[in-house]
Enzyme design. Structure first.
Site, PDB file in Angstrom:
ATOM      1  N   GLU A   1      -3.349   9.115   1.700  1.00 22.26           N
ATOM      2  CA  GLU A   1      -3.364   9.272   0.249  1.00 22.26           C
ATOM      3  C   GLU A   1      -4.723   8.887  -0.332  1.00 22.26           C
ATOM      4  OE1 GLU A   1       1.321   8.736  -1.024  1.00 22.26           O
ATOM      5  OE2 GLU A   1      -0.005   7.014  -1.198  1.00 22.26           O
TER       6      GLU A   1
ATOM      7  N   GLU B   1       5.558  12.921   2.744  1.00 20.91           N
ATOM      8  CA  GLU B   1       6.283  11.754   2.243  1.00 20.91           C
ATOM      9  C   GLU B   1       7.135  12.140   1.048  1.00 20.91           C
ATOM     10  OE1 GLU B   1       4.066   8.299   1.134  1.00 20.91           O
ATOM     11  OE2 GLU B   1       2.777   8.336   2.903  1.00 20.91           O
TER      12      GLU B   1
END
Length: 699
Positions: free
Chosen positions: A166, A323
């Site tokens: 991320e 995710e």
């Protein structure tokens, strides 16, 4: 600092598919065995078999576990984990282990810590507490990634490289001295000489003229409003710098394992920090993370937008849901658990919109640390829990959908989305602080979602051929070339709808003179002399036959406009500062195209009514009519096999007429099979409250 360039002998065609070795869709999540004792790790393998897990992300936050002290390495636990996963038939998306630096590194080199615009140093104790611009950090990160790569290069479990994690999530903008140096270098490359930079930044205003690139600073906290183009370029630089960091790690991995694909998990739809469209060509497969907002009753619509945006970044190709959550997250004001069936609906909605994977953060819910209340596939309650039973059922559903892998979503509607416009639009010192870029993006997306219209979310730099409806919300900043693509879509016969505060500035955030809406003035046949934003709580009434009941309320924005002779005033202001002026216009373009302009913020009902009219005009209404709260999305395989995902987000059973979905070569009444249950259907299809059906149409 060690800098990498792509290996000269690198052959993109030699990179194997990320899901090679998998039978069907991917199912799994982020696995953190370093948090658990040996007996728990052994149980994990047993539970993964039970749930049908076939892939995990591994070692994302493992730097301090692999290297607890500088130069001292503990590989035993990771070696054992890789071997066990392989024996269990579980593939691994192996991380570079760089997403959180160990305490010894920031203690030894505090100069690598990032800074806020006010000079505050962000210290060790969380994650991503590093400046990607600092050569010391870059060297350490590349060194760690290289050790991981060389150790596991030939491991049979290795499927994919997961680069960092991320990127830019917690520190999308770093204002440290190292960042300032990097910003200057980026500007030198972009503008070549300081005169061009002064012109782009409009530095004649407020005596900001720069004598050299050495005068440049990041947009630090200052006395009053900041230079808007300086801020915009810093946004661009920050996105490019994070991509450059990704490329450095990726190119190192390619040197060691040229056959292994690489990616990093994006946060499309929720994160303004990076222009992900500019990242797409550097990812061997697009991967995305998404978390629903518990307080949002339309969270399933926001999920659909994120998935459509991820597919848009991927250029329409299948992508990875890297995710999402089984239930509650840990970082919202009130972290409510998901309702029964919501995990299944969320998961398969992503698959419906192009994902070939269903993955979660995380495998086992942590017992300590900042994310201990974040749900996992294995909850705190363990195996004897409703959530675990739902996870096992989801694993079975994902296996049942294996044949969907590789198929694509087809759409004839484009929503133009641009991070540069987002950054520029949401700056201050604009006509109203109430205007935010995502406001109209989501208003029009939701209206189309409720009509059952599948949308491709695409950048303005992409060719719009093949789309019959093009929606352009709040494209405040746009280049000449990108504006021309929108015009070309209308010339070709598409229906184009543009909302207020679009086309206002060029790519340097300089006003396009001669009247608003600037770049789209000629296409729309509309010339606005002044904006008349409304005060907080102020509304106006507009009237026109394209509105529900002939009139509708509007707020936030009005414009003092005139229109060309060939433009129809579809709706006008009844009251407010501009009675009688056009609020919604339509101009025919060529033999078949049309250009609509919406010069105010319509109510939800107004947007819904107008969305239906333009979708009808463009011929993009779906073959299967869906009631509100139900989505039906088509994926089509290369051999022409069609799959319809029908997801019922309501608390009532619904029945759909699938007749319109039949291929032209098939019989008049469609027949097929529900892949989740094995049941056959013909014509009408019933979907229970909160349920999902995935229908394979018979050829």
């Amino acid at each position: 600092m060690r800098r990498r360039t792509a290996p000269s002998a690198f052959d993109p065609s030699a990179v194997r598919p990320w899901n090679s070795g998998l039978d069907g869709l991917a199912f799994g999540g982020d696995y953190n065995p370093e948090q658990w004792a040996e007996e728990v790790r052994l149980e994990d393998i047993e539970l993964m078999r039970e749930a049908g897990v076939n892939i995990v992300s591994l070692a994302i936050f493992a730097w301090a576990s692999v290297e607890p002290r500088e130069g001292e390495f503990d590989w035993g636990w990771l070696d054992a984990t890789m071997d066990r996963l392989h024996e269990a038939g579980v593939r691994v998306a192996l991380a570079t282990a760089t997403a959180a630096v160990p305490p010894w590194l920031t203690r030894k080199h505090p100069e690598i810590l990032p800074q806020r615009a006010d000079g505050t140093v962000l210290h060790q104790g969380s994650r991503q507490t590093y400046s990607i611009h600092h050569p010391v950090f870059r060297d350490y990160a590349l060194g760690t990634a290289e050790r991981v790569a060389r150790r596991y290069a030939d491991h049979p479990a290795l499927a994919l490289w997961h680069v960092d994690n991320e990127l830019g999530c917690h520190c999308p903008r770093d204002y440290s001295p190292a960042a300032a140096d990097a910003f200057r270098e980026w500007l030198r490359a972009r503008y070549t000489d300081v005169d061009r930079l002064n012109e782009a930044w409009g530095t004649a205003f407020w005596s900001q003229r720069l004598g050299s690139f050495d005068d440049v600073l990041p947009p630090l906290e200052t006395t009053a409003m900041q230079n808007p183009t300086q801020r915009l370029d810093f946004d661009r630089f920050s996105s490019d710098a994070l991509l450059d960091y990704y490329r450095d790690l990726r190119d190192l991995l390619r040197e060691v394992t040229p056959q292994v694909p690489t990616t990093t998990n994006l946060m499309a739809g929720s994160h303004a920090g990076m222009d992900y469209f500019s990242w797409a060509d550097d990812l061997d497969v697009v991967a995305n993370d998404h978390y629903t907002t518990a307080a949002d009753p339309d969270r399933h619509v926001q999920l659909a937008f994120s998935a459509d945006l991820a597919r848009g970044i991927a250029g329409g190709a299948p992508w990875i849901l890297m995710e999402h959550s089984t239930s509650a997250v840990n970082w919202q004001p009130r972290n409510r658990a998901k309702q029964p069936g919501e995990m299944l609906r969320n998961s398969l909605a992503h698959v419906a919109r192009g994902s070939d994977a269903v993955m979660f953060f995380q495998w086992r819910q942590s017992k300590a640390g900042a994310e201990k209340y974040h749900s996992g596939l294995v909850p705190h309650a363990g195996r004897d829990s409703e959530l675990w039973r739902d996870v096992v059922a989801l694993g079975g559903a994902v296996r049942a959908l294996g044949e969907v892998r590789g198929s694509r979503v087809l759409s004839r509607t484009a929503l133009v989305f641009d991070w540069n416009a987002w950054w520029a639009c949401d700056q201050d010192v604009h006509p109203t602080e109430g205007l935010q870029y995502l406001d109209q993006v989501m208003a029009w997306y939701k209206a189309l979602w409720r009509l059952g219209v599948t949308v491709d979310v695409v950048p303005p730099s992409r060719d719009l051929d093949g789309y019959d409806l093009v929606v352009v919300p709040n494209l405040y900043l746009v280049s000449d070339d990108d504006a021309a693509r929108v015009r070309a879509a209308a010339d070709r016969g598409a229906t184009v709808l543009i909302t207020y505060f679009s086309g206002i500035t060029d790519e340097h955030d300089h006003i396009r003179l001669g009247g608003y809406p600037g770049a789209f003035r000629e296409l729309l046949g509309v010339r606005t002399e002044e904006f008349f934003p409304l005060q907080e709580g102020e509304t106006v009434r507009i009237s026109g036959e394209s509105l529900p009941g002939g009139s509708a309320p509007a707020d936030l924005w009005t414009e003092k406009s005139t229109i060309a002779d060939d433009v129809e005033a579809v709706a006008t202001y009844d009251d407010g500062p501009l009675p009688g002026r056009p609020a919604i216009t339509r101009r025919p373009v060529g033999p078949d195209g049309a250009a609509w302009y919406v010069a105010t913020r319509l109510s939800d009902d107004g947007v819904a009514h107008l969305a239906r009219r333009i979708a009808t005009e463009a011929g993009v209404l779906p073959a299967i009519a869906v009631p509100d709260g139900v989505e039906a999305v088509h994926r089509v395989a290369e051999d022409g096999t069609g799959y319809i995902f029908v997801i019922n987000h309501t608390d009532a059973e619904v029945t759909l007429d699938a007749t319109g979905a039949v291929p032209s070569s098939a019989a008049s009444v469609p027949t097929g099979t529900d892949l989740l249950t094995g049941e056959t259907f013909s014509g009408e299809v019933s979907i229970a409250a909160g349920a999902v059906r995935v229908l394979r149409l018979a050829a």
